[in-house]
Design an enzyme around this catalytic site. Structure first.
Site, PDB file in Angstrom:
ATOM      1  N   ARG A  82       1.081  -1.164   0.088  1.00 57.11           N
ATOM      2  CA  ARG A  82      -0.101  -0.437  -0.042  1.00 57.11           C
ATOM      3  C   ARG A  82       0.598   0.625   0.438  1.00 57.11           C
ATOM      4  NH1 ARG A  82      -5.247   1.481   3.478  1.00 57.11           N
ATOM      5  NH2 ARG A  82      -5.996   0.079   1.932  1.00 57.11           N
TER       6      ARG A  82
ATOM      7  N   HIS B 263      -7.254   0.272  -6.478  1.00 53.87           N
ATOM      8  CA  HIS B 263      -7.827   0.266  -5.393  1.00 53.87           C
ATOM      9  C   HIS B 263      -8.304  -0.877  -5.433  1.00 53.87           C
ATOM     10  CE1 HIS B 263      -7.937  -1.143  -0.777  1.00 53.87           C
ATOM     11  NE2 HIS B 263      -8.724   0.036  -0.707  1.00 53.87           N
TER      12      HIS B 263
ATOM     13  N   GLN C  18      -9.852  -3.783  -3.213  1.00 56.40           N
ATOM     14  CA  GLN C  18     -11.453  -3.053  -2.601  1.00 56.40           C
ATOM     15  C   GLN C  18     -12.744  -3.794  -3.205  1.00 56.40           C
ATOM     16  OE1 GLN C  18     -12.209  -1.242   0.796  1.00 56.40           O
ATOM     17  NE2 GLN C  18     -13.979  -1.804  -0.254  1.00 56.40           N
TER      18      GLN C  18
ATOM     19  N   ASP D  21     -17.046   7.484  -0.874  1.00 55.72           N
ATOM     20  CA  ASP D  21     -16.099   7.410  -0.162  1.00 55.72           C
ATOM     21  C   ASP D  21     -15.625   8.737   0.436  1.00 55.72           C
ATOM     22  OD1 ASP D  21     -13.463   6.139   0.297  1.00 55.72           O
ATOM     23  OD2 ASP D  21     -12.490   6.049  -1.242  1.00 55.72           O
TER      24      ASP D  21
ATOM     25  N   CYS E  64     -16.009   2.107   1.356  1.00 50.52           N
ATOM     26  CA  CYS E  64     -15.486   0.975   1.602  1.00 50.52           C
ATOM     27  C   CYS E  64     -15.060   1.169   2.762  1.00 50.52           C
ATOM     28  CB  CYS E  64     -14.434   1.252   0.629  1.00 50.52           C
ATOM     29  SG  CYS E  64     -13.316   3.106   0.540  1.00 50.52           S
TER      30      CYS E  64
ATOM     31  N   ARG F 154     -14.091  -7.780   2.313  1.00 53.80           N
ATOM     32  CA  ARG F 154     -12.275  -7.761   2.624  1.00 53.80           C
ATOM     33  C   ARG F 154     -12.171  -9.126   2.415  1.00 53.80           C
ATOM     34  NH1 ARG F 154     -10.035  -2.712   1.731  1.00 53.80           N
ATOM     35  NH2 ARG F 154      -8.417  -4.279   1.157  1.00 53.80           N
TER      36      ARG F 154
HETATM   37  N1   CP Z   1     -11.064   0.033   2.977  1.00 50.96           N
HETATM   38  C1   CP Z   1     -10.123   0.135   3.557  1.00 50.96           C
HETATM   39  O1   CP Z   1      -9.392  -0.106   2.170  1.00 50.96           O
HETATM   40  O2   CP Z   1      -9.532   0.361   3.839  1.00 50.96           O
HETATM   41  P1   CP Z   1      -8.105   0.627   5.322  1.00 50.96           P
HETATM   42  O3   CP Z   1      -7.882   1.530   4.490  1.00 50.96           O
HETATM   43  O4   CP Z   1      -8.471   0.432   6.900  1.00 50.96           O
HETATM   44  O5   CP Z   1      -7.846  -0.588   4.947  1.00 50.96           O
HETATM   45  N1  NVA Z   2     -10.131   7.159  -0.953  1.00 51.48           N
HETATM   46  C1  NVA Z   2      -9.610   6.528   0.091  1.00 51.48           C
HETATM   47  C2  NVA Z   2      -9.786   4.610   0.430  1.00 51.48           C
HETATM   48  C3  NVA Z   2      -9.725   5.191   1.585  1.00 51.48           C
HETATM   49  C4  NVA Z   2      -9.690   3.309   1.924  1.00 51.48           C
HETATM   50  C5  NVA Z   2      -8.401   6.689   0.478  1.00 51.48           C
HETATM   51  O1  NVA Z   2      -7.051   6.576  -0.508  1.00 51.48           O
HETATM   52  O2  NVA Z   2      -7.663   6.907   1.381  1.00 51.48           O
END
Ligand code: CP
Ligand code: NVA
Length: 308
Positions: free
Chosen positions: A108, A135, A138, A226, A265, A293
């Protein structure tokens, strides 16, 4: 066999359908088991996943860890700042070292080029656990949540409200692969990534981008939003003001189909992109989505390691 999963297109529609089917079967088969025990076939016994985090996470971190346990393997968490990556060791060297000691890598990070670089140098599968661009993990969980509620994907009308961000990009990619349609209600300047719109359209999806939130939601089967401020972005007053008309509240939801479901999400910011009433209401599937997830990650891992 080793396959990278940097975006949904790396897998394609048939593999995503296989992931959804496998996830449904595995979820049902272990419903009576304690969460930390392995599935009866333990297909990844002895396997280790190395997880690199350059951004915060709750769901991605826990779901990948628990996915490996349930598949019979284990996972390591590497907070990038505490590794030599945080002191400037190259991604190329990190990829080669982790490939010698683990069976798969999940990363990540911010710039998508970093997961691409990791994949270029790794000899084990690399999975995108979120970048500024996309992502994909997700969206496998989101599709699982949609199909397990009896909504077929082909022809589905998905409304996205708010910021045209990384999660929307992966939704658009999925639309082209799984043949559903996306209506994005986004303010000027925050529209979806044009590359992902083109990909969705090339796959046969209908994509509508509108500044009219009601038009986006009208007759939708699924309503998704989101955060208005993704990780790494600034809380700019101008952006929050632009997003305000796209809040998912009861009045906006009333334009969707009566059986429409609400997805997010998470993490959510109640009172911003969604009201508490919708978030906690009967149409909301957000905690099934969060649980999924875990079930989705297992199928993604099995696919990446050539076992699906
Ligand atoms: N939705 C999601 O990716 O959550 P986290 O940021 O907690 O991993
Ligand atoms: N769009 C958000 C998703 C978090 C899971 C981000 O990138 O922070």
């Amino acid at each position: 066999m080793s396959r990278h999963f940097l975006d949904l297109n790396d897998a394609g529609g048939d593999a995503i359908a296989a992931m959804l089917s496998d996830a449904i079967d595995r979820k049902a088969a272990r419903s009576a088991l304690p969460k930390g025990s392995a599935d009866s076939d333990a297909p990844l016994a002895g396997h280790v996943l190395a997880m690199i985090f350059e951004k915060n996470s709750t769901r991605t971190r826990v779901s990948f860890d628990m996915a490996m346990r349930q598949l019979g393997g284990s996972a390591l968490v590497l907070e990038a700042a505490n590794t030599q990556l945080g002191r400037g060791e190259s991604i190329a060297d990190t990829a080669r070292v982790l490939s010698r000691m683990s069976d798969a890598i999940m990363m990540r990070t911010d710039d998508h080029s970093k997961v691409v670089e990791m994949a270029r140098h790794a000899t084990v599968p690399v999975i995108n656990g979120l970048t500024d661009r996309s992502h994909p993990c997700q969206i496998v969980a989101d599709l699982l949540t949609i199909v397990e509620r009896g909504k077929p994907l082909p022809g589905l009308e998905v409304a996205w409200l708010g910021d045209g961000n990384n999660v929307l990009s992966s939704f658009l990619e999925a639309a082209g692969l799984m043949k559903f349609n996306v209506r994005a209600g986004t303010p000027e300047g925050y529209e979806p990534d044009p590359d992902f719109i083109a990909t969705a359209k090339a796959g046969g999806a209908t994509v509508t981008v509108t500044q009219d939130a009601v038009a986006a939601v009208k007759g939708a089967d699924v309503v998704v939003t989101d955060t208005w401020v993704s990780m790494g972005q600034d809380y700019a007053d101008a952006k929050l003001a632009a997003m305000a008309p796209y809040q998912v509240n009861d009045a906006l939801m009333a334009n969707a189909r009566p059986d429409a479901m609400f997805l997010h999400c998470l993490p959510a910011h109640l009172g911003d992109e969604v009201t508490q009433s919708v978030f906690e209401g009967p149409q909301s599937a957000v905690f099934d989505e969060a649980e999924n997830r875990l079930h989705a990650q297992k199928s993604i891992l099995l696919w990446a390691l050539g076992q699906l």
